[in-house]
Write a protein that holds these residues in place. Sequence first.
Motif, mmCIF file in Angstrom:
data_model
loop_
_atom_site.group_PDB
_atom_site.id
_atom_site.type_symbol
_atom_site.label_atom_id
_atom_site.label_comp_id
_atom_site.label_asym_id
_atom_site.label_seq_id
_atom_site.Cartn_x
_atom_site.Cartn_y
_atom_site.Cartn_z
ATOM 1 N N VAL A 72 0.841 -1.202 0.000
ATOM 2 C CA VAL A 72 0.000 0.000 0.000
ATOM 3 C C VAL A 72 0.873 1.249 0.000
ATOM 4 C CG1 VAL A 72 -1.621 1.350 1.397
ATOM 5 C CG2 VAL A 72 -2.026 -1.084 1.022
ATOM 6 N N TYR A 73 1.927 1.257 0.820
ATOM 7 C CA TYR A 73 2.825 2.423 0.846
ATOM 8 C C TYR A 73 3.496 2.612 -0.515
ATOM 9 C CZ TYR A 73 6.660 5.535 1.883
ATOM 10 O OH TYR A 73 7.546 6.588 1.850
ATOM 11 N N ALA A 74 3.961 1.533 -1.117
ATOM 12 C CA ALA A 74 4.630 1.638 -2.421
ATOM 13 C C ALA A 74 3.669 2.167 -3.490
ATOM 14 C CB ALA A 74 5.199 0.285 -2.832
ATOM 15 N N MET A 75 2.426 1.732 -3.441
ATOM 16 C CA MET A 75 1.449 2.234 -4.415
ATOM 17 C C MET A 75 1.139 3.704 -4.147
ATOM 18 S SD MET A 75 -1.165 -0.961 -5.207
ATOM 19 C CE MET A 75 -1.881 -0.982 -3.583
ATOM 20 N N ALA A 76 0.992 4.076 -2.867
ATOM 21 C CA ALA A 76 0.688 5.473 -2.523
ATOM 22 C C ALA A 76 1.846 6.400 -2.873
ATOM 23 C CB ALA A 76 0.356 5.583 -1.034
ATOM 24 N N ALA A 77 3.078 5.899 -2.727
ATOM 25 C CA ALA A 77 4.258 6.712 -3.032
ATOM 26 C C ALA A 77 4.551 6.756 -4.528
ATOM 27 C CB ALA A 77 5.470 6.157 -2.287
ATOM 28 N N GLY A 78 3.869 5.923 -5.287
ATOM 29 C CA GLY A 78 4.066 5.914 -6.730
ATOM 30 C C GLY A 78 5.239 5.076 -7.203
ATOM 31 N N THR A 79 5.836 4.315 -6.307
ATOM 32 C CA THR A 79 6.965 3.470 -6.718
ATOM 33 C C THR A 79 6.517 2.119 -7.251
ATOM 34 O OG1 THR A 79 7.241 2.660 -4.453
ATOM 35 C CG2 THR A 79 8.567 4.561 -5.110
ATOM 36 N N GLU A 80 5.239 1.827 -7.083
ATOM 37 C CA GLU A 80 4.675 0.582 -7.602
ATOM 38 C C GLU A 80 3.286 0.903 -8.148
ATOM 39 O OE1 GLU A 80 3.436 -3.690 -5.688
ATOM 40 O OE2 GLU A 80 5.319 -2.775 -5.063
ATOM 41 N N PRO A 81 2.975 0.417 -9.337
ATOM 42 C CA PRO A 81 1.666 0.755 -9.906
ATOM 43 C C PRO A 81 0.527 0.075 -9.149
ATOM 44 C CG PRO A 81 2.816 -0.808 -11.314
ATOM 45 C CD PRO A 81 3.769 -0.410 -10.238
ATOM 46 N N ALA A 82 -0.565 0.801 -9.011
ATOM 47 C CA ALA A 82 -1.769 0.244 -8.392
ATOM 48 C C ALA A 82 -2.654 -0.353 -9.477
ATOM 49 C CB ALA A 82 -2.524 1.340 -7.649
ATOM 50 N N SER A 83 -3.346 -1.407 -9.116
ATOM 51 C CA SER A 83 -4.306 -1.994 -10.042
ATOM 52 C C SER A 83 -5.456 -2.585 -9.234
ATOM 53 C CB SER A 83 -3.653 -3.092 -10.893
ATOM 54 O OG SER A 83 -3.388 -4.235 -10.111
ATOM 55 N N LEU A 84 -6.561 -2.799 -9.894
ATOM 56 C CA LEU A 84 -7.728 -3.363 -9.230
ATOM 57 C C LEU A 84 -7.400 -4.746 -8.661
ATOM 58 C CD1 LEU A 84 -10.664 -3.175 -8.422
ATOM 59 C CD2 LEU A 84 -11.272 -4.079 -10.668
ATOM 60 N N LEU A 85 -6.691 -5.557 -9.428
ATOM 61 C CA LEU A 85 -6.350 -6.897 -8.945
ATOM 62 C C LEU A 85 -5.467 -6.843 -7.693
ATOM 63 C CD1 LEU A 85 -5.724 -9.144 -12.079
ATOM 64 C CD2 LEU A 85 -7.500 -9.353 -10.337
ATOM 65 N N LYS A 86 -4.493 -5.952 -7.666
ATOM 66 C CA LYS A 86 -3.647 -5.816 -6.479
ATOM 67 C C LYS A 86 -4.479 -5.442 -5.257
ATOM 68 C CE LYS A 86 0.863 -4.637 -8.340
ATOM 69 N NZ LYS A 86 1.924 -3.637 -8.382
ATOM 70 N N ILE A 87 -5.398 -4.527 -5.448
ATOM 71 C CA ILE A 87 -6.243 -4.088 -4.339
ATOM 72 C C ILE A 87 -7.132 -5.234 -3.854
ATOM 73 C CG2 ILE A 87 -8.124 -2.521 -3.702
ATOM 74 C CD1 ILE A 87 -6.729 -0.470 -5.621
ATOM 75 N N VAL A 88 -7.694 -5.993 -4.778
ATOM 76 C CA VAL A 88 -8.523 -7.141 -4.399
ATOM 77 C C VAL A 88 -7.700 -8.154 -3.607
ATOM 78 C CG1 VAL A 88 -9.760 -9.158 -5.319
ATOM 79 C CG2 VAL A 88 -10.199 -6.881 -6.259
ATOM 80 N N PHE A 89 -6.494 -8.454 -4.073
ATOM 81 C CA PHE A 89 -5.669 -9.436 -3.372
ATOM 82 C C PHE A 89 -5.189 -8.921 -2.020
ATOM 83 C CE2 PHE A 89 -4.884 -11.154 -7.797
ATOM 84 C CZ PHE A 89 -5.776 -12.218 -7.625
ATOM 85 N N LEU A 90 -4.919 -7.627 -1.918
ATOM 86 C CA LEU A 90 -4.566 -7.045 -0.620
ATOM 87 C C LEU A 90 -5.737 -7.153 0.348
ATOM 88 C CD1 LEU A 90 -2.536 -3.889 -1.651
ATOM 89 C CD2 LEU A 90 -1.691 -5.847 -0.359
ATOM 90 N N LEU A 91 -6.936 -6.914 -0.140
ATOM 91 C CA LEU A 91 -8.117 -7.048 0.706
ATOM 92 C C LEU A 91 -8.305 -8.488 1.158
ATOM 93 C CD1 LEU A 91 -10.608 -4.633 -1.091
ATOM 94 C CD2 LEU A 91 -9.458 -4.303 1.124
ATOM 95 N N MET A 92 -7.922 -9.440 0.320
ATOM 96 C CA MET A 92 -7.992 -10.849 0.720
ATOM 97 C C MET A 92 -7.006 -11.138 1.855
ATOM 98 S SD MET A 92 -8.404 -12.593 -3.045
ATOM 99 C CE MET A 92 -8.310 -14.270 -2.483
ATOM 100 N N ILE A 93 -5.810 -10.557 1.780
ATOM 101 C CA ILE A 93 -4.835 -10.730 2.859
ATOM 102 C C ILE A 93 -5.378 -10.127 4.150
ATOM 103 C CG2 ILE A 93 -2.560 -10.059 3.706
ATOM 104 C CD1 ILE A 93 -1.579 -10.202 0.785
ATOM 105 N N VAL A 94 -5.903 -8.915 4.059
ATOM 106 C CA VAL A 94 -6.461 -8.244 5.245
ATOM 107 C C VAL A 94 -7.626 -9.053 5.811
ATOM 108 C CG1 VAL A 94 -7.670 -6.172 6.043
ATOM 109 C CG2 VAL A 94 -5.685 -5.955 4.532
ATOM 110 N N GLY A 95 -8.460 -9.582 4.957
ATOM 111 C CA GLY A 95 -9.562 -10.431 5.411
ATOM 112 C C GLY A 95 -9.068 -11.675 6.117
ATOM 113 N N GLY A 96 -8.000 -12.259 5.598
ATOM 114 C CA GLY A 96 -7.411 -13.434 6.256
ATOM 115 C C GLY A 96 -6.845 -13.095 7.621
ATOM 116 N N VAL A 97 -6.195 -11.957 7.731
ATOM 117 C CA VAL A 97 -5.643 -11.519 9.023
ATOM 118 C C VAL A 97 -6.777 -11.299 10.020
ATOM 119 C CG1 VAL A 97 -4.487 -9.594 10.190
ATOM 120 C CG2 VAL A 97 -3.507 -10.562 8.100
ATOM 121 N N ILE A 98 -7.841 -10.643 9.593
ATOM 122 C CA ILE A 98 -8.985 -10.413 10.485
ATOM 123 C C ILE A 98 -9.606 -11.743 10.890
ATOM 124 C CG2 ILE A 98 -11.327 -9.452 10.587
ATOM 125 C CD1 ILE A 98 -10.243 -7.138 8.812
#
Length: 104
Positions: A72-98
């Motif tokens: 998330v930091y890398a995407m916000a800082a612009g050093t890594e491109p953001a995409s819908l798929l990345k966001i979906v997979f990040l949400l899956m990780i967060v859901g797993g942690v919860i």
Amino acid sequence: MAWLVLIVSGVLEAVWATALGRSEGFTRLAPTLVFGVAIVASMAGLAFAMRTLPVGTAYAVWVGIGASLTVVYAMAAGTEPASLLKIVFLLMIVGGVIGLKLSS
């Protein structure tokens, strides 16, 4: 208390991972120092949390928080491109942690 320490340690994992990348192979002093302090504090917090939390759960939560925040930091800082798929997979990780937190 262990969960709070574990969350802070997960945040520190993102800090040291980001600092490691910015240290350019430990050739830049400031990021190298941030890396060293953050990794020691992060590991110490993880070790503390593992005294009362199951090892597998604690480690998975720690890694999930650190990995998610690093991306998330890398995407916000612009050093890594953001995409819908990345966001979906990040949400899956967060859901797993919860889910791991709720099932403990």
